[in-house]
Design a protein around this motif. Sequence first.
Motif: not given
Length: 172
Positions: A90-109
């Motif tokens: 729930h932070t302004w920059v890191i929070g949204p980036l964590t969800r994008l990074a997690y989504l990228a990990i799911l796609v790569f897997l």
Amino acid sequence: MPSGRVHNSINMAVLLALGTGTLLASRAGLVTLTQSQTLQFSLGFLAGTFLLSPDLDLSEQRVNSKKNWGFLGPLWVPYGMVFSHRGLSHTWVIGPLTRLAYLAILVFLAVGLLRTFWPAVHLPALPDPFKWKLLVPVTLGYFLSQWLHLIADGIRPDHGLRRARRRRRGRA
């Protein structure tokens, strides 16, 4: 704190207001946006509102964003286990980036599994050359949707910094 339905309603009202304002401003010659830019912004905004909400850190529970993923919703449970509610997610920059990074990990897997167990499958590739400028409106839409959620939760941009300052003052 607002429910998921209230968060979604706030975001959709803002998107409608932005669309109306942009249409009026473009007719007055104040802004120039292409249909493509408008669509890209809207897709980023809608994805951030309905699929990649900051409340995915509660994904062990019943969360609208997890439900919107349908049968893929359980893939977000590990994200909720890693990030505590209203913490880093729930932070302004890191929070949204964590969800994008997690989504990228799911796609790569998923791509890795497909290529390993079904090598004949044809997977779409990024266009060559990839038009990075299309990411600007998508990213703006995504981040705006995230920030509206945080504003509705009463979380200011200096959320994590204020806590860190209070902890340092408490030790001094």
